[in-house]
Design an enzyme around this catalytic site. Structure first.
Site, short mmCIF file in Angstrom:
data_model
loop_
_atom_site.label_atom_id
_atom_site.label_comp_id
_atom_site.label_asym_id
_atom_site.label_seq_id
_atom_site.Cartn_x
_atom_site.Cartn_y
_atom_site.Cartn_z
N ARG A 91 47.32 -39.60 102.44
CA ARG A 91 47.32 -39.13 103.82
C ARG A 91 47.10 -40.26 104.83
NH1 ARG A 91 46.48 -35.61 100.32
NH2 ARG A 91 44.84 -36.94 99.53
N THR A 92 46.16 -41.16 104.55
CA THR A 92 45.89 -42.23 105.52
C THR A 92 47.10 -43.14 105.69
OG1 THR A 92 43.53 -42.18 105.01
CG2 THR A 92 44.37 -44.15 106.09
N ARG A 140 41.34 -49.89 105.17
CA ARG A 140 40.69 -48.94 104.25
C ARG A 140 40.02 -49.80 103.19
NH1 ARG A 140 41.80 -43.42 103.02
NH2 ARG A 140 41.38 -42.84 100.87
N HIS A 167 34.11 -42.15 107.35
CA HIS A 167 35.55 -41.84 107.33
C HIS A 167 35.89 -41.11 108.63
CE1 HIS A 167 39.49 -41.29 105.99
NE2 HIS A 167 39.34 -40.41 105.02
N GLN A 170 39.20 -38.98 109.48
CA GLN A 170 39.28 -37.66 108.87
C GLN A 170 38.66 -36.60 109.78
OE1 GLN A 170 40.77 -36.44 105.98
NE2 GLN A 170 40.19 -34.51 106.96
N ASN A 198 30.73 -40.37 102.73
CA ASN A 198 31.22 -40.93 103.99
C ASN A 198 31.78 -39.87 104.94
OD1 ASN A 198 33.43 -40.43 102.33
ND2 ASN A 198 34.19 -42.53 102.37
N ASP A 262 34.20 -31.88 99.59
CA ASP A 262 35.01 -33.06 99.32
C ASP A 262 34.88 -33.36 97.84
OD1 ASP A 262 36.55 -35.34 99.59
OD2 ASP A 262 34.98 -36.54 100.54
N CYS A 302 39.19 -32.52 102.71
CA CYS A 302 40.02 -33.65 103.16
C CYS A 302 41.08 -34.06 102.13
CB CYS A 302 39.15 -34.84 103.54
SG CYS A 302 38.28 -35.61 102.15
N ARG A 329 46.03 -35.06 110.30
CA ARG A 329 45.71 -36.47 110.12
C ARG A 329 46.73 -37.34 110.85
NH1 ARG A 329 42.85 -38.60 105.92
NH2 ARG A 329 43.36 -40.51 107.02
#
Length: 352
Positions: A91-92, A140, A167, A170, A198, A262, A302, A329
């Site tokens: 996703r990132t 990241r 994070h 997110q 995080n 998560d 997430c 995102r």
């Protein structure tokens, strides 16, 4: 050492926030123009309520104009982003690459094979080199200190794409998802059930600023970092919100609007998997967990998700907002990058 421009930007932001808060306390109506151009985004701890709301409004504006109205907005035309990934990502990476391109810019993806921070070249030197080649950097990383060093040495904005401590990108997606679903954020109660990681840290640094109550249920030994807890307690007191910690997921979920979890085993913790699964026994989110929550309860994760964290019945139910959350995102990282690189003003004003 912080550059002079970054010191001035941070000082100006702090001055504006204190000035606006004083006007509000005096009962005067105050216009609150927000500019984040040139700022870095390492943790939501550094951003006040108006600044977080500004990012969300720009994100919602871009989503409306680009996705729903089919407009082309080359707001980042001629600009480039360096994307450093010490950890793999779905996703990132995709949200940043496609989002930056959609806005007319050029993303440059750098894997550990392309760039070894502090190995082939010092982090200090890398920051200075990238500052002359790109307009913004998303990293990241394993260690939050790496981001801090990049930010100290770079003359361009640095975005935290994930570290072991925070994070924040997110959480922007989570907040936009909840705002879209509930129509307002103020007064919601969010319950975190799982590891003190995080993502939780970033929730703790942001929810109170938007009037959201937070309850945290973690197994003993997996609590959030003490320094983050202390700051979250201060924020809850400042903004008049509820903050509770326990080891009982059912009690934490009671009356809550949003249940969040998560992964229990993050990257780099694979050797601890067997013990972690034992320690988190009873923390799986199910419809039984939701039975004590508020009638309008929803679920966030997430991703990627494992069945032991949440069962299929919840994960694929209408109460689950995870796929909207994943799409957001993209819109929120786009909104953030536009805020940090331009003076764009949103045409949308969200209800908070």
């Amino acid at each position: 050492m912080l550059t002079v421009s970054k010191v001035l930007r941070c000082s100006l932001a702090a001055f504006r926030y204190n000035q606006e808060r004083n006007l509000s306390n005096a009962g005067k109506a105050a216009l609150r123009p927000v500019t984040l151009k040139g700022r870095s985004f390492l943790t939501l701890r550094d951003f006040n309520p108006d600044e977080i709301k500004h990012i969300m409004c720009v994100s919602a504006d871009l989503k409306q104009r680009i996705k729903h109205e089919g407009q082309y907005l080359p707001l980042l035309q001629g600009k480039s982003i360096g994307m450093i990934f010490e950890k793999r990502s779905t996703r990132t990476r995709l949200s940043t690459e496609t989002g930056f391109s959609l806005l007319g810019g050029h993303p440059c993806f750098l894997t550990p094979q392309d760039i070894h921070l502090g190995v082939n070249e010092s982090t200090r030197d890398t920051a200075r080199v990238l500052s002359g080649l790109v307009d913004i950097v998303l990293a990241r990383v394993y260690h939050h200190s790496t981001l801090e060093q990049l930010d100290q040495e770079a003359s361009v904005p640095i975005i935290n794409g994930l570290s072991e401590l925070y994070h924040p990108i997110q959480i922007l997606a989570d907040l936009l998802t909840l705002q879209e679903h509930y129509g307002s954020l103020n007064g919601l109660t969010v319950t975190w059930i799982g590891d003190g990681n995080n993502v939780l840290h970033s929730l703790m640094m942001s929810l109170a600023k938007l009037g959201i109550n937070l309850r945290v249920a973690t197994p003993k030994g997996y609590e959030p970092v003490a320094d983050v807890v202390k700051e979250a307690e201060r924020l809850a007191k400042q903004f008049g919100t509820e903050l509770q910690f326990s080891s009982d997921p059912v009690e934490a979920a009671r009356g809550s609007n949003v249940l969040v979890t998560d992964t229990w085993v993050s990257m780099g913790q694979e050797e601890e998997k067997k013990k972690r699964l034992q320690d988190f026994h009873g923390y799986q989110i199910t419809m039984q967990t939701g039975s004590v929550a508020a009638p309008d309860w929803t679920f966030l994760h997430c991703l990627p998700r494992k069945p032991e964290e949440v069962d299929d019945e919840v994960f694929y139910s209408p109460r689950s907002l995870v796929f909207t959350e994943a799409e957001n995102r993209k819109w929120t990282i786009m909104g953030l990058m536009v805020c940090l690189l331009t003076d764009y003003s949103s045409q949308i004003r969200l209800n908070f």
